[in-house]
Design an enzyme around this catalytic site. Structure first.
Site, PDB file in Angstrom:
ATOM      1  N   LYS A  16       0.813  -1.459   0.450  1.00 18.42           N
ATOM      2  CA  LYS A  16       0.263  -0.016  -0.031  1.00 18.42           C
ATOM      3  C   LYS A  16       1.311   1.561   0.548  1.00 18.42           C
ATOM      4  O   LYS A  16       0.654   2.146  -0.393  1.00 18.42           O
ATOM      5  CB  LYS A  16      -0.666   0.125   1.161  1.00 18.42           C
ATOM      6  CG  LYS A  16      -1.499  -1.309   1.215  1.00 18.42           C
ATOM      7  CD  LYS A  16      -2.666  -1.547   2.452  1.00 18.42           C
ATOM      8  CE  LYS A  16      -2.022  -1.879   3.648  1.00 18.42           C
ATOM      9  NZ  LYS A  16      -1.563  -3.266   3.598  1.00 18.42           N
ATOM     10  N   HIS A  41       4.277   0.932   6.704  1.00 20.05           N
ATOM     11  CA  HIS A  41       4.179   1.636   5.096  1.00 20.05           C
ATOM     12  C   HIS A  41       5.273   1.616   4.614  1.00 20.05           C
ATOM     13  O   HIS A  41       6.260   2.744   4.351  1.00 20.05           O
ATOM     14  CB  HIS A  41       3.048   1.929   4.643  1.00 20.05           C
ATOM     15  CG  HIS A  41       1.683   1.907   4.992  1.00 20.05           C
ATOM     16  ND1 HIS A  41       0.453   2.481   4.758  1.00 20.05           N
ATOM     17  CD2 HIS A  41       1.128   0.970   5.161  1.00 20.05           C
ATOM     18  CE1 HIS A  41      -0.039   1.797   5.565  1.00 20.05           C
ATOM     19  NE2 HIS A  41       0.162   0.617   5.950  1.00 20.05           N
TER      20      HIS A  41
HETATM   21  P1  GDP Z   1       2.534  -2.304   3.340  1.00 19.36           P
HETATM   22  O1  GDP Z   1       2.184  -2.139   4.191  1.00 19.36           O
HETATM   23  O2  GDP Z   1       1.030  -2.448   2.451  1.00 19.36           O
HETATM   24  O3  GDP Z   1       2.859  -0.143   2.647  1.00 19.36           O
HETATM   25  O4  GDP Z   1       3.641  -3.198   2.566  1.00 19.36           O
HETATM   26  P2  GDP Z   1       4.887  -3.301   2.912  1.00 19.36           P
HETATM   27  O5  GDP Z   1       5.960  -1.792   2.855  1.00 19.36           O
HETATM   28  O6  GDP Z   1       4.913  -3.719   5.172  1.00 19.36           O
HETATM   29  O7  GDP Z   1       5.138  -4.952   2.590  1.00 19.36           O
HETATM   30  C1  GDP Z   1       5.582  -4.357   0.339  1.00 19.36           C
HETATM   31  C2  GDP Z   1       6.969  -4.759   0.917  1.00 19.36           C
HETATM   32  O8  GDP Z   1       7.132  -5.370  -0.316  1.00 19.36           O
HETATM   33  C3  GDP Z   1       7.928  -3.527   0.783  1.00 19.36           C
HETATM   34  O9  GDP Z   1       9.361  -3.784   1.851  1.00 19.36           O
HETATM   35  C4  GDP Z   1       7.893  -2.785   0.242  1.00 19.36           C
HETATM   36  O10 GDP Z   1       9.342  -2.216  -0.823  1.00 19.36           O
HETATM   37  C5  GDP Z   1       7.714  -4.136  -1.358  1.00 19.36           C
HETATM   38  N1  GDP Z   1       7.677  -3.739  -2.216  1.00 19.36           N
HETATM   39  C6  GDP Z   1       6.241  -3.631  -3.046  1.00 19.36           C
HETATM   40  N2  GDP Z   1       6.147  -3.825  -4.023  1.00 19.36           N
HETATM   41  C7  GDP Z   1       7.261  -4.561  -4.801  1.00 19.36           C
HETATM   42  C8  GDP Z   1       7.606  -5.573  -6.047  1.00 19.36           C
HETATM   43  O11 GDP Z   1       6.555  -4.970  -6.912  1.00 19.36           O
HETATM   44  N3  GDP Z   1       8.150  -6.055  -5.804  1.00 19.36           N
HETATM   45  C9  GDP Z   1       9.401  -6.570  -4.338  1.00 19.36           C
HETATM   46  N4  GDP Z   1      10.263  -7.135  -5.069  1.00 19.36           N
HETATM   47  N5  GDP Z   1       8.827  -6.058  -3.780  1.00 19.36           N
HETATM   48  C10 GDP Z   1       7.757  -5.172  -3.898  1.00 19.36           C
HETATM   49  P1  IMO Z   2       0.628  -2.773   7.346  1.00 15.71           P
HETATM   50  O1  IMO Z   2      -1.259  -1.195   7.374  1.00 15.71           O
HETATM   51  C1  IMO Z   2       0.171  -7.255   8.165  1.00 15.71           C
HETATM   52  C2  IMO Z   2      -1.251  -8.220  12.579  1.00 15.71           C
HETATM   53  C3  IMO Z   2      -0.559  -8.740  13.627  1.00 15.71           C
HETATM   54  C4  IMO Z   2      -1.365  -9.662  14.163  1.00 15.71           C
HETATM   55  C5  IMO Z   2      -2.832  -8.877  14.169  1.00 15.71           C
HETATM   56  C6  IMO Z   2      -3.271  -8.094  15.227  1.00 15.71           C
HETATM   57  O2  IMO Z   2       1.609  -2.745   7.022  1.00 15.71           O
HETATM   58  O3  IMO Z   2      -0.356  -3.823   6.447  1.00 15.71           O
HETATM   59  P2  IMO Z   2      -2.454  -5.406  16.029  1.00 15.71           P
HETATM   60  O4  IMO Z   2      -1.387  -5.039  16.746  1.00 15.71           O
HETATM   61  O5  IMO Z   2      -2.709  -4.961  14.927  1.00 15.71           O
HETATM   62  O6  IMO Z   2      -3.263  -5.972  17.456  1.00 15.71           O
HETATM   63  O7  IMO Z   2      -2.121  -6.744  15.132  1.00 15.71           O
HETATM   64  O8  IMO Z   2      -2.858  -8.410  12.637  1.00 15.71           O
HETATM   65  N1  IMO Z   2      -1.150  -7.105  11.578  1.00 15.71           N
HETATM   66  C7  IMO Z   2      -0.677  -6.749  10.408  1.00 15.71           C
HETATM   67  N2  IMO Z   2      -0.044  -7.187   9.087  1.00 15.71           N
HETATM   68  N3  IMO Z   2       0.203  -5.938   8.380  1.00 15.71           N
HETATM   69  C8  IMO Z   2      -0.032  -4.780   9.043  1.00 15.71           C
HETATM   70  O9  IMO Z   2      -0.211  -3.498   8.405  1.00 15.71           O
HETATM   71  C9  IMO Z   2      -0.303  -5.761  10.296  1.00 15.71           C
HETATM   72  N4  IMO Z   2      -1.353  -5.388  11.147  1.00 15.71           N
HETATM   73  C10 IMO Z   2      -1.471  -5.561  12.000  1.00 15.71           C
HETATM   74  O10 IMO Z   2       0.394  -9.283  12.286  1.00 15.71           O
HETATM   75  O11 IMO Z   2      -1.883 -10.961  13.393  1.00 15.71           O
HETATM   76 MG    MG Z   3       3.198  -3.243   6.536  1.00 16.00          MG
END
Ligand code: GDP
Ligand code: IMO
Ligand code: MG
Length: 424
Positions: A16, A41
């Site tokens: 995201k 994020h």
């Molecule tokens: P969010 O919580 O939805 O914002 O996602 P996160 O940042 O926690 O996890 C997504 C991970 O995947 C991060 O380390 C990003 O840098 C990485 N990422 C996002 N898009 C891509 C992609 O298309 N390919 C790869 N290999 N990594 C990606």
């Molecule tokens: P983003 O926005 C992935 C998971 C935790 C746990 C459950 C409850 O980066 O996608 P909490 O701390 O909310 O009480 O945890 O939800 N969890 C997530 N997993 N991405 C997240 O956020 C999360 N936020 C909470 O691992 O299973």
């Molecule tokens: Mg995340």
């Protein structure tokens, strides 16, 4: 003008942050509507990798204003650290960031209660990020929470002490150790810092922006399968992560919702406990974790990995009213000669379904897979026309299964590694 919503369709971490940052130049305002420091994020551009937790992912775009909405639970200590980490980028954070007075405050005892509650659950633990999310939303719903606007009141200290006393009574029953004077000082310092920011009536702010013709993107946190009502309860977070949450979490009426961008990984991951029908507990799962660098952005925990789960995606699309799909991490699947997609579930009684059963927790689900040929090649730098035919087939297969167009394909973590297929 309408409010477009971008939210995760799986168990979070779909990418995201990356995509909000990519789309932010099209929007005047980006607004977070739920969750809090449990979110991580990640944004990558110009050799920079930065993880945001509570601050919206439009913050690196100088023309975009960012709002932390009333549906968010905000930890002032985490906020102060986050702002500190942004200082090296020379952003005008003070004029571009607005915080709802109605957002709920996370206080240090919420984090302690989170620990205590998880410990008490033993083997049944949720796998919470331990950021105080559950306890702070409990206090909000229990009508005893503190809100950001309260920090401006002369009686804030009194209100704070009252809530702390309630929490301390509960903590006495648990074995949690802490240094209260230190925690309290860090919190009060952080509150002082928070007071220097724009604390606003965000529902008025956003509706006035809408009336003035501004474009707004609502940024979800977590994912639909972690939603408090529709996720795999009780292994969920404590907020409504779905489109409806954008209405309540920002004060936006349903008729003002425009596009709903549903973001998903080309496979599945989950961090924390709870059911995961397509989880791969073998070397393929290990390979996904390694290739996709699947370790939590907030806690560093290894993410559980598996194939894509179409019944659960269909469910998320239905609940959210998704109008366009965004597929992430296509590059990670490049390692496999063939790719599996779960199209239906076989339940313990032999029944085959493409619906998510109520008893997802206890039901023994056997995924029924379709196998597709992999592309097995490096996607780096490719544009839409250069994509391997096998990847095009995978995209067409998913579009046919899900009934919604895929408007974006992500082929790497960087802003630039993004293929746009938007119709408008
Ligand atoms: P969010 O919580 O939805 O914002 O996602 P996160 O940042 O926690 O996890 C997504 C991970 O995947 C991060 O380390 C990003 O840098 C990485 N990422 C996002 N898009 C891509 C992609 O298309 N390919 C790869 N290999 N990594 C990606
Ligand atoms: P983003 O926005 C992935 C998971 C935790 C746990 C459950 C409850 O980066 O996608 P909490 O701390 O909310 O009480 O945890 O939800 N969890 C997530 N997993 N991405 C997240 O956020 C999360 N936020 C909470 O691992 O299973
Ligand atoms: Mg995340």
């Amino acid at each position: 003008m309408k409010v477009d919503v971008l939210l995760g369709l799986q168990w979070g971490d779909e990418g995201k942050g990356k995509i909000v940052d990519v789309l932010a130049p099209r929007y005047d305002v980006v607004a977070r509507f739920q969750g809090g420091p449990n979110a991580g994020h990640t944004l990558e551009f110009d050799g920079i990798k930065h993880v945001l937790h509570q601050i919206p992912s439009g913050i690196f775009r100088s023309k975009t204003r960012n709002v932390i909405g009333n549906g968010v639970v905000l930890d002032p200590i985490v906020f102060q650290t986050e702002i500190g980490k942004l200082s090296k980028y020379n952003l005008d954070v003070r004029s571009n960031l607005f915080i709802s007075k109605k957002a709920t405050l996370i206080i240090p005892t919420h984090r302690l209660l989170d620990q205590a509650q998880e410990k008490a659950k033993g083997d049944d633990k949720i796998g919470s990020t331990l950021k105080g999310i559950g306890p702070s939303y409990q206090d909000k719903i229990g009508r005893q929470g503190l809100r950001v606007g309260d920090v401006l009141s002369p009686s804030f200290r009194e209100k704070f002490n009252k809530l702390v006393n309630v929490h301390m009574e509960i903590l006495k029953l648990h074995d949690v150790s802490f240094d209260w004077p230190e925690l309290e000082k860090a919190f009060m310092d952080a509150v002082k810092f928070l007071k220097t920011f724009n604390l606003i009536d965000s529902e008025y702010f956003l509706n006035q922006e809408l009336s003035a013709g501004s474009t707004i993107l609502a940024e979800g946190a977590q994912g639909s399968l972690l939603d408090i009502d529709f996720g795999s309860y009780p292994f969920v977070t404590s907020s409504n992560t779905v489109t409806a949450g954008a209405c309540t979490g920002l004060g936006i009426a349903p008729r003002h919702i425009g596009e709903v961008y549903g973001i998903f990984k080309a496979y599945s991951t989950r961090v924390g406990s709870g059911p995961f029908p397509t989880e791969l507990l073998n070397e393929e799962g290990e390979a996904l974790r390694k290739e996709g660098n699947e370790f939590g952005s907030t806690t560093g925990r290894p993410r559980r990995c598996g194939w894509i789960d179409i019944p659960s995606l269909k469910y998320s699309i239905m609940i959210n009213g998704v109008t366009q799909l965004l597929m992430m991490k296509a590059d990670v699947l490049s390692i496999f000669p063939s790719i599996k997609a779960c199209v239906r579930y076989q339940l313990a009684d032999g029944k085959v379904t493409d619906q998510v059963p109520y008893e997802l927790i206890h039901e023994r689900i056997t995924p029924i897979y379709e196998e597709l040929k992999g592309w097995n090649c490096n996607l780096k730098g490719l544009n839409e026309k250069e994509l391997p035919i096998e990847l095009v087939h995978y995209v067409e297969f998913l579009e046919a299964q899900l009934g919604v167009p895929i408007s974006l394909i992500s082929t790497g973590p960087d802003r630039k590694e993004t293929i746009h297929r938007f119709k408008k």
